[in-house]
Design an enzyme around this catalytic site. Structure first.
Site, PDB file in Angstrom:
ATOM      1  N   ASP A  54       0.818  -1.216   0.000  1.00 48.08           N
ATOM      2  CA  ASP A  54       0.000   0.000   0.000  1.00 48.08           C
ATOM      3  C   ASP A  54       0.851   1.264   0.000  1.00 48.08           C
ATOM      4  O   ASP A  54       0.396   2.327   0.433  1.00 48.08           O
ATOM      5  CB  ASP A  54      -0.950   0.007   1.199  1.00 48.08           C
ATOM      6  N   GLU A  55       2.081   1.183  -0.482  1.00 52.23           N
ATOM      7  CA  GLU A  55       2.963   2.343  -0.537  1.00 52.23           C
ATOM      8  C   GLU A  55       3.591   2.453  -1.919  1.00 52.23           C
ATOM      9  O   GLU A  55       3.926   1.443  -2.540  1.00 52.23           O
ATOM     10  CB  GLU A  55       4.084   2.246   0.509  1.00 52.23           C
TER      11      GLU A  55
END
Length: 553
Positions: A54-55
């Site tokens: 999620d980055e």
């Protein structure tokens, strides 16, 4: 806090549970959501580098420069509203006039070039975050700075759904009080060494050491890196990479859940490897990428040796596709790591963390096809489906439709157009030795056919021709083999008059792939690759003198 702890504090709390699969958290929904945000939206503005599930790092330099030339913030009558909600380090953030202060900072006419680029970046990121929310219903936070290191540090400062900007003038004050363990790559041994050996507690403490002093302690490269890090410098560029560099599956076993025997370790490794196999197979099918290395990581402790500093060693080996093979190799890696960790002693141990990783992922070279493209099971709809989709290479176990494969009378196999002499050659000494009668197996040549059903096929092997009847005739397998030729040519003559040729250069056969095939087919292909050598007949009565030419007089 953990869920059970939260329920003790607030019994009526409504906890959202992560989906569970194979007795562990299933993150596929989050992984797919992250990919949707990156590919559909963020990658349209600049280079994207996936950092985790999620980055992502996004390089907006070119977009910010273009915006600065065309419509700089100070000349714009309207600054994007979401951008005025940004958090600017060292900027007063009174509740009453916070947004006005931010707008004034973004629109400064006297700002230096670097801060003007940051202001453009803040507007661009605010636009992207709003677009992500509108199109995917996901919120996201962001850190905006002149390098990856600073952007990462501030991205989580103001959550949820906010963004933080790091002006150049604020870097030193921001790092001065930052604990050294918070810095990327300083959370492990190097960070502990800085604390224990040099008394460094914060990043600002590193400013008291010269570059030469740090090089003396930690070597030239690491010393220089520490000196630059303390000053907020980072030369690491954003890679243009939308796909992950590796695939990993792991599980922790805290406290009483620790694994204490081989059977429990194997049970969990099988589940982890099954998930890993699905993910790398999906990567292969969707992205045409192959992973080459399998690595096992674990954390372990020894009973009655709580202060032991020895870590469970990571182990790697070449990755073999197929769930069963990955499970088998992972268990071997665990046994090897356990031996190095604990030796041959019989004392107890416990595993508190297990993970398997597939890495060294490369794109499949263009022009590469699976062997399934050339194999068609007899009258099998499933086989036809595989052939039709063979444009997408798949590394799957070699599967052949099972049937009774018994070499029947060679005379029945011979076509009427072939001479009796040729038939005798096939029957007699001129033919290769017979294959054993094994149910469900046969020569690989039997399965090499065109996608259309052939009414009548002829195969030519080094001058010996034998016909193979189509599906409407009685079953029978060709037992002809070829030895000692560079190419294998199979000509298929359809009754309609149209034909095609299948050719294979044996020099292109990968021996590692051959080792994955059924034993009977391995032997046949090995015959193509390494023809049997015929012994040279010796003359009776030969002596060593016959190998020397007579001396000249």
């Amino acid at each position: 806090m953990r869920g059970d702890e939260a329920k003790n504090v607030c019994p009526g709390i409504n906890l959202v549970q992560v989906p569970v699969s194979r007795d562990k958290a299933d993150l596929n929904v989050y992984r797919n959501a992250g990919s949707e945000v990156v590919v559909a939206i963020l990658s349209t503005k600049g280079k994207c580098e996936r950092a985790s599930i999620d980055e992502v790092y996004l390089d907006l330099t070119d977009a910010a420069k273009e915006m600065l030339l065309e419509s700089p913030p100070e000349s714009s009558e309207f600054t994007f509203e979401e951008a005025t909600k940004s958090n600017i380090l060292d900027l007063p953030s009174d509740v009453g006039d916070r947004e006005e202060n931010v707008k004034a900072w973004l629109c400064r006419a006297d700002a230096n070039y670097q801060d003007k680029l940051l202001a453009c970046g803040a507007v661009l990121v605010a636009q992207l975050r709003v677009k992500v929310l509108e199109e995917t219903q996901f919120t996201c936070s962001a850190g905006i700075a002149h390098n990856k290191m600073l952007a990462k540090l501030v991205s989580g400062m103001h959550k949820p759904a906010q963004q933080t900007v790091v002006p150049s003038s604020s870097v030193q004050d921001f790092l001065a009080s930052l604990p050294v363990k918070k810095m990327k790559q300083l959370g492990g041994k190097l960070g502990s060494s800085l604390q224990d050996d040099l008394g460094v507690k914060t990043v600002g403490d590193l400013l008291g050491f010269t570059e030469e002093k740090l090089q003396e302690y930690y070597g030239v490269n690491t010393g220089t890196w520490l000196w630059k890090t303390a000053r907020g410098f980072s030369g690491e560029e954003v890679e243009d990479r939308l796909l992950p560099k590796s695939h990993g599956c792991g599980k922790t076993f805290p406290g009483p859940k620790a694994l204490k025997n081989h059977s429990s370790v194997k049970s969990w490794l099988d589940k982890l490897c099954e998930e890993l196999s699905e993910r790398i197979q999906s990567d292969l099918s969707c992205n045409k990428r192959v992973a080459q290395t399998l690595t096992l990581h674990a954390r372990a402790s020894k009973e009655n040796e709580c202060n032991s500093m020895k870590k469970f060693p990571s182990k790697s080996c070449p990755l073999r596709y197929g769930t069963g093979k990955i499970q088998e190799d992972a268990m071997k890696l665990f046994e090897s790591g356990l031996h190095d960790f604990w030796g041959s002693r019989s004392a107890r141990w416990s595993i508190t963390s297990l993970s398997v990783t597939a890495s060294k992922i490369f794109d499949i070279p263009s022009g590469t096809n699976s062997i399934l493209k050339y194999i068609k099971g007899p009258s099998s709809n499933a086989s036809t489906a595989i052939l039709d989709s063979s444009s997408t290479p798949e590394l799957t176990p070699f599967v052949v439709h099972e049937e009774q494969c018994e070499p029947s009378s060679i005379k029945e196999e011979c076509d009427n157009s072939i001479s009796a002499t040729q038939c005798r050659l096939i029957e007699g000494k001129g033919a290769p030795k017979k294959l054993s009668k094994v149910q469900g197996t046969g020569s690989i040549l039997k399965f090499l056919s065109q996608s259309q059903p052939a009414q009548h096929e002829k195969r030519n092997f080094d001058g010996l021709i034998c016909s193979h009847q189509g599906p409407e005739s009685s079953s029978g397998a060709s037992v002809a083999e070829q030895h000692g030729r560079d190419n294998i040519n199979t000509a298929v003559d359809h009754s309609s008059g149209s034909g095609d040729t299948w050719m294979l250069n044996v020099e292109d056969i990968d021996p590692d792939v051959v080792g994955e095939l059924p034993l009977e087919i391995q032997r046949e292909i090995q015959g193509w690759i390494r023809p049997s050598k015929q012994a040279t007949p010796k003359k009776r009565g030969s002596t060593i003198s016959s190998y020397f030419s007579p001396a000249r007089r």
